[in-house]
Enzyme design. Structure first.
Site, PDB file in Angstrom:
ATOM      1  N   CYS A 280      36.386  66.356  47.856  1.00 22.29           N
ATOM      2  CA  CYS A 280      37.553  66.581  47.002  1.00 22.29           C
ATOM      3  C   CYS A 280      37.890  65.280  46.285  1.00 22.29           C
ATOM      4  CB  CYS A 280      38.730  67.047  47.849  1.00 22.29           C
ATOM      5  SG  CYS A 280      40.118  67.636  46.886  1.00 22.29           S
TER       6      CYS A 280
ATOM      7  N   GLN B  63      19.230  55.791  56.398  1.00 18.30           N
ATOM      8  CA  GLN B  63      19.375  56.788  57.459  1.00 18.30           C
ATOM      9  C   GLN B  63      18.186  56.800  58.420  1.00 18.30           C
ATOM     10  OE1 GLN B  63      21.988  58.762  58.125  1.00 18.30           O
ATOM     11  NE2 GLN B  63      23.209  58.123  56.372  1.00 18.30           N
TER      12      GLN B  63
ATOM     13  N   ASN C 298      20.658  61.758  53.783  1.00 15.63           N
ATOM     14  CA  ASN C 298      21.870  61.571  54.572  1.00 15.63           C
ATOM     15  C   ASN C 298      22.645  62.859  54.810  1.00 15.63           C
ATOM     16  OD1 ASN C 298      22.132  61.044  51.648  1.00 15.63           O
ATOM     17  ND2 ASN C 298      24.327  61.002  52.075  1.00 15.63           N
TER      18      ASN C 298
ATOM     19  N   ALA D  56      23.217  47.952  58.772  1.00 12.45           N
ATOM     20  CA  ALA D  56      23.436  47.793  60.210  1.00 12.45           C
ATOM     21  C   ALA D  56      24.304  48.878  60.814  1.00 12.45           C
ATOM     22  CB  ALA D  56      24.054  46.418  60.492  1.00 12.45           C
ATOM     23  N   HIS D  57      25.308  49.346  60.076  1.00 14.66           N
ATOM     24  CA  HIS D  57      26.275  50.260  60.687  1.00 14.66           C
ATOM     25  C   HIS D  57      25.743  51.668  60.877  1.00 14.66           C
ATOM     26  CE1 HIS D  57      27.962  52.736  57.227  1.00 14.66           C
ATOM     27  NE2 HIS D  57      27.174  51.887  56.597  1.00 14.66           N
TER      28      HIS D  57
ATOM     29  N   GLY E 185      23.880  48.575  52.758  1.00 16.27           N
ATOM     30  CA  GLY E 185      22.835  49.385  52.156  1.00 16.27           C
ATOM     31  C   GLY E 185      23.027  49.616  50.676  1.00 16.27           C
ATOM     32  N   THR E 186      24.266  49.803  50.247  1.00 14.75           N
ATOM     33  CA  THR E 186      24.533  50.026  48.823  1.00 14.75           C
ATOM     34  C   THR E 186      24.118  48.816  47.998  1.00 14.75           C
ATOM     35  OG1 THR E 186      26.317  51.610  49.210  1.00 14.75           O
ATOM     36  CG2 THR E 186      26.374  50.392  47.130  1.00 14.75           C
TER      37      THR E 186
ATOM     38  N   THR F  46      27.772  32.439  51.023  1.00 16.59           N
ATOM     39  CA  THR F  46      27.636  31.970  52.406  1.00 16.59           C
ATOM     40  C   THR F  46      27.297  33.147  53.316  1.00 16.59           C
ATOM     41  OG1 THR F  46      29.229  30.203  52.020  1.00 16.59           O
ATOM     42  CG2 THR F  46      28.802  30.802  54.306  1.00 16.59           C
TER      43      THR F  46
END
EC number: 2.8.1.7
Length: 394
Positions: free
Chosen positions: A326, A180, A152, A201-202, A72-73, A238
């Site tokens: 943090c 999201q 998110n 996907a994750h 996504g990034t 690839t």
């Protein structure tokens, strides 16, 4: 509870067995490079095309509008930087919001160093942008609007169709970070007037390290990664065949199971919110119910630090996250919580619990039994809490 209770599905999900089973042959059996000409490579090319069809169907796009990425990034960077540089001759103004994921915010900050102007829209106390403010922000030099589909941290689902309609009327391209949202709530790029859309996907029980960018046909965009002619010349490298197969299988399953899954998650979410709000001096962040992601819970507990809550929950085998982070020893509150009007003290005491398919009602009951005890213990250790009591405000 001895087993780990995972309630951080907004951060990542596990890969479902059905998805993994579909992926495994493409690690060792069907390993041909899709760019080669022999038969085992033609076979992997076919499976990539079939996967592209599945992704396109899930969001009502066309096959040739789907480009696979490394997540996504990358998709956000590809959309924002790629479009901006490709269309610099048309204008240099971009509009986004103050509560975007850092993949969007940092991409916009990068563009500001390269001659672009960026407007960061305010949001209200529930995290919604103001459509009239969006209209007013668009000017002759505006080329792109990027507003996330669902937040998110606080789960706010933006009025995407209306935003897209405004952009369409103003002849401005509209990108949405839907990482999201996709797989969890209905997404239709045609009905919602979306020109570009990022997904990963994750976030819907697929593998990590693979995503996709929808680019509406006719939109000009520069390459982000150079080197080869993969992805119809738009994204060199690839192809991650197994990952692409896993993404499409996971998304297909998520869409097919969406209604049933959403009903169950909303029931668990609302039960969790109701129980947590019984703790004194607790605030719900984001919408109360409507226009909130099915599995999202975000609350702030006054007088304590989010990190203390997380460490205590970890001791109780609970995985969660906080709106504060943090970094290098310096505690910084969530930019999202500050944008919705929380002060630093309240923002520091945030807790995000994101529910997923692996959670049970028993786990929700367990959370509701341990969180009040944790909050009470941490407050008894807090100087802010004792000052509050001394003032007689309790």
């Amino acid at each position: 509870m001895q087993k780990v209770v995972y309630m951080d599905y907004a951060a990542t999900t596990y890969t479902k067995k059905e998805v993994l089973d579909e992926m495994i042959p493409y690690f060792s059996e069907h390993y041909g490079n899709p760019s080669s000409v022999y038969s085992i490579s033609r076979d992997t090319r076919k499976v990539i095309d079939a996967s592209r069809d599945k992704v396109a169907k899930a969001i009502n796009a066309e096959r040739n509008e789907i480009f696979f990425t490394g997540g996504g990034t990358e998709a956000d960077n590809f959309a924002i930087k790629g479009f901006a540089f490709a269309n610099f001759n048309k204008g240099n103004h971009i509009i986004t919001s103050k509560i975007e994921h850092h993949a969007v915010l940092h991409s916009c900050a990068y563009l500001e160093k390269h001659g672009f102007e960026v407007t960061y829209l305010d949001v209200d106390q529930e995290g919604f942008i103001n459509l009239e403010q969006l209209k007013s922000a668009i000017k002759d030099s505006t080329i792109l609007v990027s507003i996330m589909f669902a937040n998110n941290e606080i789960g706010t689902i933006q009025p995407i169709k209306e935003i897209g309609q405004i952009c369409r009327e103003k002849n401005v391209v509209f990108h949405t970070d839907a990482v999201q949202a996709v797989g969890h709530i209905p997404v239709d790029v045609k009905e919602m007037n979306i020109d570009m859309l990022s997904l990963a996907a994750h976030k819907f029980y697929g593998p990590k390290g693979v995503g996709a960018l929808y680019i509406r046909k006719g939109i000009k965009i520069d390459n982000l990664i150079h080197g080869g002619a993969q992805e119809r010349g738009k994204r060199a490298g690839t192809e991650n065949i197994a990952g692409i197969v896993g993404l499409s299988k996971a998304l297909e399953m998520a869409v097919n199971e969406m209604d049933k899954s959403s009903r169950r998650l909303i029931m668990l979410r609302d039960k969790l919110i109701t129980g947590l709000m019984e703790i004194p001096h607790t605030k719900l962040n984001g919408p109360v119910s409507e226009n909130r992601l099915p599995g999202n819970v975000n609350v702030c507990f006054r007088f304590i630090e989010g990190e203390g809550i997380l460490l205590s929950l970890d001791d109780m085998n609970v995985c969660a996250s906080s709106g504060s982070a943090c970094t290098s020893g310096a505690l910084d509150p969530s930019h999202v919580l500050l944008a919705i009007g929380l002060n630093h003290e309240r923002a520091h005491g945030s807790l995000r619990l994101s529910i997923g398919d692996g959670n049970t009602e028993e786990e929700v009951d367990y959370l509701l039994s341990v969180v009040p005890k944790i909050i009470n213990r941490l407050r008894n250790m807090s100087p802010l809490w004792h000052d509050f009591i001394k003032k007689g405000e309790i």
